[in-house]
Enzyme design. Structure first.
Site, PDB file in Angstrom:
ATOM      1  N   GLY A 155      69.135  42.220  37.534  1.00 48.98           N
ATOM      2  CA  GLY A 155      68.271  41.551  36.547  1.00 48.98           C
ATOM      3  C   GLY A 155      67.872  42.520  35.457  1.00 48.98           C
ATOM      4  O   GLY A 155      68.502  43.570  35.271  1.00 48.98           O
ATOM      5  N   ARG A 156      66.807  42.156  34.744  1.00 50.67           N
ATOM      6  CA  ARG A 156      66.355  42.962  33.599  1.00 50.67           C
ATOM      7  C   ARG A 156      66.100  44.422  33.963  1.00 50.67           C
ATOM      8  O   ARG A 156      66.505  45.337  33.253  1.00 50.67           O
ATOM      9  CB  ARG A 156      65.032  42.391  33.059  1.00 50.67           C
ATOM     10  N   ILE A 157      65.389  44.654  35.090  1.00 48.88           N
ATOM     11  CA  ILE A 157      65.003  46.033  35.428  1.00 48.88           C
ATOM     12  C   ILE A 157      66.235  46.842  35.833  1.00 48.88           C
ATOM     13  O   ILE A 157      66.421  47.980  35.381  1.00 48.88           O
ATOM     14  CB  ILE A 157      63.905  46.052  36.517  1.00 48.88           C
ATOM     15  N   ARG A 177      73.748  38.557  43.210  1.00 47.95           N
ATOM     16  CA  ARG A 177      74.128  37.228  43.694  1.00 47.95           C
ATOM     17  C   ARG A 177      75.136  36.596  42.735  1.00 47.95           C
ATOM     18  O   ARG A 177      76.124  36.028  43.151  1.00 47.95           O
ATOM     19  CB  ARG A 177      72.861  36.376  43.773  1.00 47.95           C
ATOM     20  N   THR A 178      74.876  36.707  41.452  1.00 45.98           N
ATOM     21  CA  THR A 178      75.870  36.227  40.486  1.00 45.98           C
ATOM     22  C   THR A 178      76.355  37.404  39.644  1.00 45.98           C
ATOM     23  O   THR A 178      75.547  38.214  39.190  1.00 45.98           O
ATOM     24  CB  THR A 178      75.284  35.150  39.547  1.00 45.98           C
ATOM     25  N   THR A 236      61.770  50.221  43.925  1.00 43.77           N
ATOM     26  CA  THR A 236      60.642  49.893  43.046  1.00 43.77           C
ATOM     27  C   THR A 236      60.477  48.373  42.983  1.00 43.77           C
ATOM     28  O   THR A 236      59.760  47.858  42.123  1.00 43.77           O
ATOM     29  CB  THR A 236      60.889  50.408  41.602  1.00 43.77           C
ATOM     30  N   ARG A 238      60.375  45.306  45.929  1.00 47.12           N
ATOM     31  CA  ARG A 238      59.368  44.829  46.866  1.00 47.12           C
ATOM     32  C   ARG A 238      59.633  45.475  48.217  1.00 47.12           C
ATOM     33  O   ARG A 238      60.787  45.510  48.682  1.00 47.12           O
ATOM     34  CB  ARG A 238      59.441  43.304  47.014  1.00 47.12           C
ATOM     35  N   GLU A 267      51.734  46.853  52.178  1.00 42.65           N
ATOM     36  CA  GLU A 267      50.858  47.654  51.309  1.00 42.65           C
ATOM     37  C   GLU A 267      49.393  47.290  51.552  1.00 42.65           C
ATOM     38  O   GLU A 267      49.096  46.113  51.725  1.00 42.65           O
ATOM     39  CB  GLU A 267      51.206  47.386  49.836  1.00 42.65           C
ATOM     40  N   HIS A 285      52.781  52.116  44.398  1.00 42.80           N
ATOM     41  CA  HIS A 285      53.128  50.931  43.593  1.00 42.80           C
ATOM     42  C   HIS A 285      52.736  51.131  42.118  1.00 42.80           C
ATOM     43  O   HIS A 285      51.862  50.443  41.591  1.00 42.80           O
ATOM     44  CB  HIS A 285      52.477  49.664  44.166  1.00 42.80           C
ATOM     45  N   GLY A 287      55.027  51.125  39.484  1.00 41.58           N
ATOM     46  CA  GLY A 287      56.111  50.708  38.582  1.00 41.58           C
ATOM     47  C   GLY A 287      55.669  50.361  37.163  1.00 41.58           C
ATOM     48  O   GLY A 287      56.221  50.860  36.190  1.00 41.58           O
TER      49      GLY A 287
HETATM   50  C1  8YV Z   1      52.495  45.533  39.247  1.00 42.82           C
HETATM   51  C2  8YV Z   1      54.731  44.352  39.926  1.00 42.82           C
HETATM   52  O1  8YV Z   1      52.270  46.878  39.502  1.00 42.82           O
HETATM   53  O2  8YV Z   1      54.784  42.863  38.109  1.00 42.82           O
HETATM   54  C3  8YV Z   1      55.115  43.076  39.269  1.00 42.82           C
HETATM   55  O3  8YV Z   1      55.759  42.218  39.917  1.00 42.82           O
HETATM   56  O4  8YV Z   1      55.073  44.606  41.030  1.00 42.82           O
HETATM   57  C4  8YV Z   1      53.967  45.366  39.149  1.00 42.82           C
HETATM   58  O5  8YV Z   1      54.112  45.205  37.805  1.00 42.82           O
HETATM   59  C5  8YV Z   1      51.628  44.724  40.084  1.00 42.82           C
HETATM   60  O6  8YV Z   1      52.295  43.719  40.683  1.00 42.82           O
HETATM   61  C6  8YV Z   1      50.453  44.194  39.305  1.00 42.82           C
HETATM   62  O7  8YV Z   1      49.906  43.033  39.854  1.00 42.82           O
END
Ligand code: 8YV
Length: 324
Positions: A155-157, A177-178, A236, A238, A267, A285, A287
């Site tokens: 995906g994007r990330i 997946r695709t 990074t 889940r 978590e 967490h 990211g």
């Molecule tokens: C956040 C994330 O740190 O956006 C998401 O899905 O996991 C992170 O950007 C966190 O979830 C903020 O609620």
């Protein structure tokens, strides 16, 4: 009349100010997660709920306020919300896509570099006054430049992570997946492989799938055993995508070399062994945790929330079915 909004945790100053100006706002007064009972109390009589990934929003919570107009998540992921239950009740759910792509990709790279070059381990070594001087065999890490990067999910990330790999002359292989179009594969300079092949052939494996029933424990004992003994896994995305107990064993018995983790199965608790393992870099967490990104996420969540409260379709709707 301003719409009534319940916010489960303070946002960065800019979105906080906007929300306070444009809504009749109630904010969680504590610097901690709310309990389910507190969320239920909080949403009584409001139009909008602005919540975080750490708030589990289920049908029971939604039923505490039959007039709830919107659930706006301050995150791109929305695995904390029972979207099917919201759709059934005709409640729009929104998220914050796009704005945290680069910061999360940067974090994946920070963990990759830190694990490869043993940065956190070296930091602890110096701080604890153990460093007696330079040594030719000290903290030898793993080469990053030229190594193969494997991406699970595209995906994007993941795409932003792939773009950064060009600077390190790294071949990038991926499973998704695709499959991407040939033009996108060419543009990103990535090659598609089977899931097992990505695990087998990569020096660094970075996880970029959303959490859902199909991806829970996607990486377990079998998958880790396919990876090279010199390899590193980065997460990074889940926590529950990786079976954390199996990961601990794989890191202890040399099935893989190291890990860089930003997310965990339960978590803020980690598998206890992880706290003491030198071959794991652990982050809380982080990211999306830059001032600019969290401000953009907050602005987006506020915009989504207020749009619905004021009778409009929100820009970042997760369950478009409700408008069908
Ligand atoms: C956040 C994330 O740190 O956006 C998401 O899905 O996991 C992170 O950007 C966190 O979830 C903020 O609620």
């Amino acid at each position: 009349m301003k719409p009534k909004v319940f916010l489960t945790r303070q946002l960065p100053p800019e979105p906080m100010k906007r929300l306070a100006e444009q809504a009749d706002l109630t904010v969680n007064p504590h610097d901690r997660y709310l309990t389910k009972a507190e969320i239920i109390d909080g949403i009584r009589g409001v139009d909008g709920l602005l919540c975080l990934l750490t708030d589990t929003i289920d049908g029971e919570i939604m039923d505490a306020n039959p007039d709830l107009k919107v659930i706006a998540n301050f995150a791109v992921g929305y695995n904390n919300i029972d979207v099917a239950a919201a759709t059934q009740r005709k409640i729009p759910v929104t998220n914050t896509p796009g704005v945290l792509t680069d910061s999360t990709a940067d974090m994946a790279w920070a963990l990759l570099m830190a694990a490869a070059r043993r940065v956190a381990e070296g930091d602890r070594f110096v701080r604890t006054r153990q460093w007696g001087g330079w040594g030719p065999l000290q903290f030898m890490g793993t080469e990053v430049t030229g190594a193969t990067l494997g991406l699970i999910g595209m995906g994007r990330i993941a795409q932003a992570v792939a773009k950064r790999a060009a600077g390190f002359n790294m071949p990038v292989i991926y499973w998704n997946r695709t499959r991407l179009s040939a033009a996108d594969e060419q543009r990103l300079d990535v090659q598609y492989r089977s899931f097992d092949e990505v695990l087998r052939s990569s020096d660094y494996v970075s996880i970029h799938v959303a959490l859902c029933d199909e991806t829970r424990h996607l990486i377990g004992r079998r998958e880790l055993s396919l990876m090279k003994p010199t390899s590193t896994i980065i997460n990074t995305a889940r926590g529950p995508v990786i079976d954390e107990k199996a990961l601990v064993v794989a890191l202890q018995d040399g099935t893989i070399q190291s890990a860089g983790l930003d997310v965990y199965e339960n978590e803020p608790q980690l598998e206890p062994e992880l706290y003491d393992m030198d071959n794991v870099v652990i982050a809380p967490h982080l990211g999306s945790a830059t001032v600019a990104t969290r401000t953009k996420m907050g602005n987006m969540a506020v915009e989504n929330c207020l749009a619905v409260c004021n009778g409009n379709r929100p820009p970042n709707l997760v369950n478009p079915d409700i408008y069908a």
